[in-house]
Enzyme design. Sequence first.
Site, mmCIF file in Angstrom:
data_model
loop_
_atom_site.group_PDB
_atom_site.id
_atom_site.type_symbol
_atom_site.label_atom_id
_atom_site.label_comp_id
_atom_site.label_asym_id
_atom_site.label_seq_id
_atom_site.Cartn_x
_atom_site.Cartn_y
_atom_site.Cartn_z
ATOM 1 N N HIS A 181 0.848 -1.189 0.000
ATOM 2 C CA HIS A 181 0.000 0.000 0.000
ATOM 3 C C HIS A 181 0.887 1.244 0.000
ATOM 4 O O HIS A 181 1.984 1.227 0.572
ATOM 5 C CB HIS A 181 -0.894 0.050 1.242
ATOM 6 C CG HIS A 181 -2.156 -0.755 1.138
ATOM 7 N ND1 HIS A 181 -2.727 -1.373 2.224
ATOM 8 C CD2 HIS A 181 -2.955 -1.047 0.084
ATOM 9 C CE1 HIS A 181 -3.833 -2.005 1.852
ATOM 10 N NE2 HIS A 181 -3.986 -1.820 0.552
ATOM 11 N N CYS A 277 -2.342 2.820 9.028
ATOM 12 C CA CYS A 277 -3.294 1.792 8.599
ATOM 13 C C CYS A 277 -4.481 1.684 9.550
ATOM 14 O O CYS A 277 -5.588 1.306 9.140
ATOM 15 C CB CYS A 277 -2.604 0.435 8.514
ATOM 16 S SG CYS A 277 -1.440 0.273 7.148
#
Length: 717
Positions: A181, A277
């Site tokens: 990511h 996150c």
Amino acid sequence: MTETMANKATSIDTTDTTRILMCAPHHYDVDYVINPWMEGNIHRSSRDQAETQWQKLHDVLKEYAVIELIEPKPGWPDMVFTANAGLILGDRVVLSRFFHEERQGEEPHFQKWFEDNGYTVYVLPKGLPFEGAGDALFDRGGGWLWAGYGFRSELDSHPYLAKWLDVEVLSLHLVDSRFYHLDTCFCPLQGGYLLYYPGAFDAYSNRLIEMRVPADKRIAIDEVDAVNFACNTVNIDRTVVMNKATESLKQRLDELGFTVIETPLTEFLKAGGAAKCLTLKMSEPRSIETQTSTVQSRVIHLEGHLLDSGLVNRALDTIVSGGGSFQVLSFDLGKQRQDSSVAEVKVIAPDVTVMDDIMGQLIDLGAASLPREAQPAELEPVVQNGVAPDDFYVTTIYPTEVLIGDRWIKVKGQRMDGAIALSQTDSGPVASCKLLRDLEIGESVVVGSRGIHTIRELASLKSKKADEFSFMGAGVSSERRVELVVEQIAWDLRRIRDRGGKVVVTAGPVVIHTGGSEHLKQLIRGGYVHALLGGNAIAVHDIEQAMLGTSLGMDMKRGVSVHGGHRHHLKAINTVRRHGSIAKTVEAGELTSGVMYECVKNNVPFSLAGSIRDDGPLPDTKMDLIEAQADYARLVEGADLILMLSTMLHSIGVGNMTPSGVKMVCVDINPAVVTKLSDRGSVESTGVVTDVGLFLSLLVHQLSKLTGQYAPVDVLN
């Protein structure tokens, strides 16, 4: 798109207060593997420890922001990573489309929460992955959106973000699977600063970052900080909250006016996440003036035996390695083994420059834009003789067509490493492949990759005719029986000669040193050689051997050096120079044997290209490089087969000026030479790793054995 509820205006906080969405880890565990961090950590996370670490992060952030919570749902352990729920700007949210099915069940829960809280929810097409603020981060200085792709999000999602959020999107290609990511390796900070790990991105993306973020605001971290997820940071004003950082990084951030708060999140690192996150920022500043997406897309058409030839894999690998993405729109394999396959592939690239680079490589593979997608070729004028415009299309060995207006025009004089020049005639435009030095003012040159496609003759699985030649596929033949390859080459030589074709030999002096000249002479006498290319050395050593019985002073029969033999090659050169040419030396009766003698007596044209190391040189040797190249090209024209015998530079040079459709055989004891020729891409080329003298001996022997339909005109002795 899901419409918002009527009370959304009262539900959305429009103040400057930072608002963050979090989800408690009541059901958190490492239940599966969908990234490298999960490897070896299945069910090895302590939920109690995770709860403690999460609560500490929650308490730290609560000092700086308003924290809102979404209820965790059983069965979805990764809901705790709320950054992946979607991307929020104002009262709009683009809902995530998770790449892995292990997380796809989270989507309806997040969608319901967004709708219940008054957001306008945009839903991407099914099958188009995008993982929210994990792969999309707003810049804190320029106001644009950085969007990642490569592992979890598709590049094709970026135009939707630009449209729905009315924001400029800059696409970054992730290439290290540990940083799957964008937020694992990239963190925009207050004041336009950027904390990032360059090793996670390809060269194009790093260049884009450097173009947009000034050097004094780029904070490039080392791998030791990257693997501790130092970039997976929550930034609120001048405070950064992260799992862990080295002293040097903390000092750098402190010097820039940032306060670093470390809070251990080791339990979440086991699943590939940390502070960022675990949070989804719901308030973003709007200082955006340009709302665009530079993402480009084109459709290509592939046809042939796509699986057997490996073309479809090479095409898709080319797209991805070039920094793009793709969608296979259709793929028809055919019904029978001999049927051709047809595929339509949508190519997506972050901007026009990357698209042109990718398309150029795809064109080389034989991919063509579909008629409905094809745009005329882009032309720019030549403004200086011998100089092409920037970004000119570089040609390949394969037949090429260009779209001029609404008409496809075949390029003349196809060769590698040229430009496509367009000139106007009374009968219309003419496209020619020209070397840079030959470009002239008044011509136009094709630039970019639009309106170009190459014509590739892919190998067919259909049965070949009995006399059809095959080199056992392209490549280097180091393990195969040389005799078998020679048998095939002999068969083709006989067939080419008997139908009036053309064989060109490119040879180096090793042919003489290894005793191969006797066999090469027989090939010339037998009508199997129609042009000879080489350097000054092969002619000098051949003539030395014919006149004095030595090659570089070595007695060719006894294999020993001859007293004073080191001067023999100069004596041979001097003799030819006295007469003015090799042909005149033959006419004078001083040269009565050898390869060059046979060329003269059998009217086989030859061209000798000189170099800085040449002694003499011989009068026939062309010391003007451009003149020599042009003469080589003249003799190569119309060739059916080129036999390259132990001469690296001349073989590579000839290979570069030879179009596709010409069979090439490269024989050399050095595998690097034959590999170089094989790598040029022709499916009709092969390399034979062996002694060239042995090869020629076997070839002559095999030709003498051929009988029947291709019975020899002259029996080789």
